[in-house]
Design a protein around this motif. Structure first.
Motif, short mmCIF file in Angstrom:
data_model
loop_
_atom_site.label_atom_id
_atom_site.label_comp_id
_atom_site.label_asym_id
_atom_site.label_seq_id
_atom_site.Cartn_x
_atom_site.Cartn_y
_atom_site.Cartn_z
N ASN A 25 3.60 -19.30 7.19
CA ASN A 25 3.80 -18.35 6.10
C ASN A 25 4.58 -18.97 4.94
O ASN A 25 4.34 -18.66 3.78
CB ASN A 25 4.53 -17.11 6.62
CG ASN A 25 3.67 -16.29 7.56
OD1 ASN A 25 2.46 -16.18 7.39
ND2 ASN A 25 4.30 -15.73 8.59
N LEU A 78 2.88 -7.95 4.01
CA LEU A 78 1.79 -8.82 4.44
C LEU A 78 2.31 -10.25 4.59
O LEU A 78 2.87 -10.81 3.63
CB LEU A 78 0.66 -8.81 3.41
CG LEU A 78 -0.05 -7.48 3.17
CD1 LEU A 78 -1.03 -7.63 2.02
CD2 LEU A 78 -0.77 -7.03 4.43
N SER A 101 -5.49 -17.05 4.70
CA SER A 101 -6.53 -17.30 5.71
C SER A 101 -7.61 -16.22 5.74
O SER A 101 -8.73 -16.48 6.19
CB SER A 101 -5.88 -17.41 7.10
OG SER A 101 -5.19 -16.21 7.43
N GLU A 102 -7.32 -14.99 5.28
CA GLU A 102 -8.29 -13.91 5.34
C GLU A 102 -8.95 -13.72 3.97
O GLU A 102 -8.49 -14.24 2.96
CB GLU A 102 -7.62 -12.62 5.79
CG GLU A 102 -7.06 -12.68 7.21
CD GLU A 102 -6.50 -11.34 7.65
OE1 GLU A 102 -6.62 -10.36 6.87
OE2 GLU A 102 -5.93 -11.28 8.76
N GLN A 120 -1.70 -14.44 5.91
CA GLN A 120 -2.84 -13.52 5.88
C GLN A 120 -3.52 -13.55 4.52
O GLN A 120 -4.75 -13.45 4.43
CB GLN A 120 -2.36 -12.11 6.22
CG GLN A 120 -3.48 -11.09 6.38
CD GLN A 120 -2.96 -9.73 6.82
OE1 GLN A 120 -1.78 -9.60 7.17
NE2 GLN A 120 -3.81 -8.74 6.81
#
Length: 852
Positions: A675, A723, A730-731, A727
């Motif tokens: 992160n 969040l 990668s999403e 995320q």
């Protein structure tokens, strides 16, 4: 709107682990390389460290003698200029001579004074005089050390040049080259000596002679500087010895402070002089003090002129500003209290100028200091009477009277009993006034908040002042004169300084108020938006500067500042060992202060950027946020490194620790590292930015913050979703405002069969065009979608740049479509079904069929 897939973040985790391991352990690996090399090479004696051997000088080749001779001469010229360039040596020599003469006189006077067991106040003044007289010696010592180091370097270079040229001349006389294996070809057309042209030999000899002459000159000058250095050190030791004696006498005086040094005042015998003789002696003392002032000021003419110019500059500015700022005060009555500084320009200028007098008149005679104090105290009282309320006026008046009495007492110092009586009367008057002040009740009317706080502070301090002045009065009456004067003079001088410091702070506050109201500061965005905040911050800073200055001055008056600082310094520097770790309280304070300072600087810089830089340049909110965030973390990182270095931690060891810590991060905290790296990517690459409207999975809303570990998404219903940054990398993320803040709205409409499609399209297009929140380019479009089961289907497509309120715009368009269709009499159908029964019994048919 942009949709983008990203690669998994494991690559970044592995890359960070690798970088931390490599850079963290590189010093350790390099430290092992020399050991490996030495173990494989010839052993080296352990008693001496490995050093690079100095190459042996070799003769200069014949073909290079002329060129290198010119180079040598040029280098010698540089050395000569560097030696001649030390012009400050003559200044040091001249100043040292004057200082020694001054110290000769001071030493005799000081030793006679110390033998007479003077008061603490006198000792403090004498000590300050000696410290000021010897303040230049440390800088002289440093400059002489640097100069001697330069001479040593030059002599080393000249010595090497001499060796090279001597070897060269020896080689030429032998008739061989620098390598000794090639014969010099004889030239029959020139004069030669041993096969070498005479010009070459002359060049070598002249160069050697120049080197020797220069070396001798440098050595002589070095000897002179060494002699000067020894004289400076001798003078320094002499001053230190006298200061040490003063310190010993001061310590003895402190130990004798509680011993009776005079007869009780009722037992003191008068001198027997007549009243006229007493006044004559007082006059002689006054004239002698004025003579001392004249002699002191005779050498300070430049300082006097500059000081007067500063006063005139302050006064001229205040007169000029008064006429310019008067209309501003009339339009804003709240500025009237701060305008007092401009209504009294002479008094305000005097206060400011005299508060700087210590820079112009160092170690001034006591009478001159007292006169300057009066010149500042009188306008200070006048100014404070303009800005404070009447209940404080008696305090100001009494302080002024006591100061004038102090001046009178100083004039009569030649008459000990008279000065003692004046001091006793002064103490009685001060104690009586303070009792009267405590007896008075504070005003019950509406008062300024600052006045009320000042009044409360004065009332809290008053009992302590009564106690100290009472002790001074009693001890003085019973013969403890040194103790009495030390306490009484310190309390009164502390009160005078508090009055002047407070007046100065109030003047600076008033100037700050008006500086924030006029150009150029008034044009700054941060001043317009946060004028009150900035004013309060400046006021707080000035207040603490005043408090700290008063505390330091008061501690010095009581002769405990130096001892207190020494005690606190020793306590802070005392090491505390916890296992193999050793630290001190000063290390903790320095570390904490450095970290706090880095945060404060970061906040200030980001505040200035947000208020005055970003609004003046065309930067998107995301880019400005990224710049501020990156700058914030860079400043914090620099502050951390400086804090670690400030407490004496070896950064090489810290790098090794960081490498080991990186391994732990890589294996035990992969998600956090992932992160963290993703947060850096978001800040630098900026696929999403602060204030972007994004959709991540089932969450849709505005991105309000991008941190190093997680980001905050505010959804349409007002909830905030945390969040992880990984995320967002990668999403799949839908960014509705990636390239711009325009958004297309699509509204589906169905009308009943039999309706004219062109009329419906005209109505829908009119609704889209007339809405204020839709864009004209591209214009709203209406599409005939097709034939539905129970309706003719249309779609209105319109663009809006109000992305934050797109739902409201869509609602307004939908409502306008409904009203437009209803006004045109066009039906909006609902789904209908026809049921056909193949067979049904009579009973059911009767129930369904309506009765006639």
């Amino acid at each position: 709107m942009a949709r983008y897939p990203t690669t998994p973040s494991m690559f970044f985790t592995i890359a960070l682990m690798t970088a931390l391991i490599v850079f963290g352990f590189t010093p350790e690996i390099e430290a092992q390389l020399p050991a490996i090399t030495e173990s494989e090479s010839t052993p080296v004696a352990e008693s001496s460290p490995q050093q690079t051997p100095t190459p042996e000088p070799t003769p200069i080749p014949v073909s290079e003698i002329n060129a290198l001779s010119e180079d040598t001469k040029a280098r010698i010229e540089v050395i000569k200029k560097s030696v001649r360039g030390v012009s400050s040596l003559e200044e040091i020599r001249s100043s040292l001579k004057s200082l020694n003469k001054d110290l000769d006189t001071r030493t005799v006077e000081t030793r006679a004074l110390l033998a007479a067991r003077p008061s603490l106040e006198t000792l403090k003044k004498v000590e300050q005089d000696w410290q000021f007289a010897a303040k230049q010696i440390p800088s002289w010592k440093t400059e002489l050390e640097v100069t001697i180091a330069g001479y040593v370097s030059n002599l080393k270079e000249l010595e090497n040049l001499g060796q090279v040229w001597n070897l060269t001349l020896k080689s030429l006389n032998s008739g061989r080259t620098s390598s000794g294996d090639e014969e010099i070809v004889q030239d029959t057309e020139r004069d030669v000596v041993n096969g070498v042209p005479e010009e070459i030999l002359v060049t070598a000899r002249s160069t050697i002679s120049l080197v020797r002459t220069t070396e001798k000159s440098v050595r002589e000058q070095k000897s002179d500087v060494l002699l000067l250095q020894s004289q400076v050190i001798k003078t320094d030791n002499r001053a230190e010895e006298v200061l040490k004696s003063i310190g010993e006498v001061r310590d003895e005086a402190l130990s004798r402070l509680f011993e009776r040094d005079s007869q009780p005042i009722w037992s003191s015998a008068p001198s027997g002089d007549s009243v006229g003789a007493v006044f004559a002696k007082a006059g002689n003392s006054y004239r002698s003090q004025l003579t001392a002032i004249g002699q002191y000021l005779s050498g300070k003419r430049d300082s006097i002129v500059f000081h007067v110019l500063i006063f005139l500059g302050f006064a001229g500015f205040l007169f000029w500003a008064r006429s310019r700022l008067h209309p501003l005060v009339e339009s804003d009555p709240e500025l009237k209290p701060a305008f007092a500084v401009f209504n009294l320009p002479i008094a305000s200028a005097l206060i400011l100028a005299i508060m700087l007098s210590g820079q112009f008149y160092p170690q001034a005679p006591r009478m001159l200091i007292a006169i300057l104090g009066a010149a500042a105290l009188i306008p200070g009282v006048l100014y404070l009477r303009r800005i404070l309320e009447k209940p404080v006026f008696p305090i100001l008046n009494v302080l002024l009277v006591l100061y004038l009495v102090d001046l009178l007492r100083q004039i009569t110092e030649s008459q000990p009993l008279l000065a003692r009586l004046i001091f006793t009367a002064e103490m009685i008057g001060a104690v009586a006034f303070l009792f009267w002040f405590l007896w008075q009740r504070p005003s019950s009317g509406k008062s300024d908040v600052e006045y009320q706080s000042i009044f409360k502070v004065i009332r809290k301090i008053t009992p302590f002042a009564i106690g100290l002045l009472g002790i001074a009065l009693v001890t003085g009456v019973f013969g403890f004169v040194n103790l009495s004067r030390t306490i009484g003079n310190s309390v009164l001088s502390s009160a005078y300084s508090a009055l002047l410091i407070y007046a100065t702070i109030q003047i600076l506050k008033s100037l700050t108020v008006f500086a924030l109201r006029i150009r150029p500061l008034s044009e700054l965005g941060m001043v317009n938006n946060y004028r009150s905040l900035i004013k309060n911050k400046v006021f707080t800073f000035l207040k603490w500067i005043g408090i700290i200055s008063w505390i330091l001055f008061t501690l010095n008056l009581f002769s405990i500042r130096q001892d207190l600082f020494s005690f606190v310094g020793e306590w802070l520097s005392t090491p505390v060992a916890v296992g193999s770790l050793s630290f001190s309280a000063s290390d903790i304070l320095v570390f904490g202060f450095t970290i706090w300072l880095s945060f404060a600087i970061s906040r200030l810089i980001r505040f200035v950027l947000n208020e005055d830089v970003y609004p003046r340049v065309e930067l998107g909110s995301g880019l400005s946020y990224a710049i501020s965030t990156i700058l914030h973390y860079v400043l914090l990182l620099v502050g951390l490194l400086l804090a670690i270095a400030a407490i004496g931690v070896d950064l090489t060891k810290f790098t090794i620790l960081a490498g080991a810590f990186g391994v732990g991060l890589g294996f035990g905290m992969q998600a956090i590292v992932n992160n963290f790296v993703s947060g850096l990517i978001l800040l630098f690459e900026r696929p999403v930015k602060v204030d972007d409207f994004v959709q991540v999975g089932t969450h849709q809303g505005e991105l309000t913050r991008i941190g190093l570990r997680a980001s905050v998404l505010r959804t349409l219903d007002g909830s905030e979703v945390i969040l992880p940054n990984g995320q967002l990398i990668s999403e799949e993320v839908t960014n509705w405002t990636f390239s711009d803040r325009e958004r297309r709205l699509e509204i589906n409409v169905g009308v009943a069969y039999g309706t004219d499609p062109r009329e419906v399209m005209a109505i829908l297009e009119k609704v889209g065009v007339e809405n204020e929140d839709t864009l004209a380019d591209p214009p709203p479009r209406v599409i005939f979608v097709g034939f539905g089961d129970s309706s003719l289907d249309f779609q209105l497509r319109a663009w809006t740049d109000n992305a934050d309120q797109w739902a409201v715009v869509r609602s307004d368009l939908t409502l306008a479509i409904h009203d437009g269709l209803e006004e045109a009499g066009i039906e909006i159908p609902f789904p209908q079904r026809d049921l056909h029964f193949k067979s049904i019994d009579e009973k059911t048919l009767k129930a369904v069929k309506p009765e006639k």
